[in-house]
Design an enzyme around this catalytic site. Sequence first.
Site: not given
Ligand code: PA5
Length: 477
Positions: A309, A338, A451
């Site tokens: 990410e 394996h 989202k």
């Molecule tokens: O790393 C990130 O920013 C995302 O993975 C968020 O943690 C995830 O989308 C959850 O978002 P939120 O904490 O606003 O619910």
Amino acid sequence: MTQHLTLDIANCFADRIGAGHGLGCTDFDAAQDRMSALTDRLAAMDRGGETRWRGLCHDPLRSAHLAAVKRVVADTNAHFESASKGRRCKHLIVLGIGGSALGNIALQAALKEHIHNLTPCTHRTGPRLYVLDNVDPHFVGDHMRHLEIKDPGLAHTAVNVISKSGETAETAAQFMIFRDWLKAHLGESYRKHIIAITDPSRGTMRSIVDAEGYATLPVPDGVGGRFSVLSPVGLFSAAMCGIDIDALLAGAAAMDQRCQSRTLKDNPAAMLAWLLMEFTKRGKGNHVMMPYCNALYSLADWYRQLWAESLGKRLDLGGREVFAGATPIKALGTTDQHSQVQLYREGPNDKVIGFVDLAQWERDVPIPSTLEVDAISYLHGHTLGQLIAAEKRATEYALVESERPNFTITLPRLTAEHVGAFIQLWEVVTAYAGLILNINAYDQPAVETGKVATFGLMGRAGFKEWKQKVERTLESS
Ligand code: PA5
């Protein structure tokens, strides 16, 4: 901490894996000045408040968070003890996803016994922990049924909802379900069973918390989900389960200190970032993290999010299309010897394998000498710890033999200090890699699209156009 994490990159160099695939000493020398300049840049970014996650293991944030988390843990336990005649919180459910869940899972897996949730409460430190990081109805529904059946069930269940925004569809849906469920069983006292971790001053979850009066802890300002495990996001459930959160942050701080060195060979984060980005440039952009220790496998999951990410970006900082990134892969030794190692040795030479090793096991299991069969009697008198170490060494050799770059990070022991150090190490590696790729490592625009398209498909007001876009695109082919 008497010993510290070590990084061995010898198997990445040409003298081991050949000039066609390995790095040269001159590459390393040439990188020294470039990486020192990036160390200075990261330090300046830190001073400028651009990398607030880096300060989570340092004061003032460290002391403030430790104190706040310990207070909420004490209050939560006190509530359960007073409400149920000295019986404690037995089940802790974490609702969250992505950066609001993967760190919690990783800490629990690394630092608690594998059988923690199966152990009776008389022999267990802290509640059973369930991190529900999906909206699979079987997964969620089965846990709810399990807790309803379990004696004493919901009266001893706490729900820790974690969402910076409060608007993530998965967490919001789970939260509505669990709030209703607790309320139906416990009446108005349900509020005492919810601990919310969210933005301290704004957002949807914040307004719910303020209206309903739950105990609360902050997702610190300027700290994104995947960099938040060392904040209350990861610390609360860890502390509830008896993990030493002081040691976790102390280990992270010690590692951070090492990662401030301007000398490349003394700075493990700069070394790893240089190495992995250099290999990416040379067509080896698949990065495997392969712990030889089940407890560390979930850390590989946490790393996958951090690496994917943070670095997978279409645009660079100048707005040019670059489609940057590297593909993180998780594997487990010896299990994947394996399964995956055939590919790693004989498939395309486009990977770097990162082993994660443990120097000393807390507990070992001897192999008995009672079964006399020629083909397997060589195992007599050894331990499983010795076997797994030999298997890792053998795989390392096999990869070198096939000219496949690999490195090893060794944790001296499975302790909170060393796990904290490992986490901080990879967060700083990611920050360096972001600078090398010249991308923004801290946003996730592509995730946001999914989202908002979900909002549209689920009928959220103001997002109708997304539903139309999805339908137009997916129906036209
Ligand atoms: O790393 C990130 O920013 C995302 O993975 C968020 O943690 C995830 O989308 C959850 O978002 P939120 O904490 O606003 O619910």
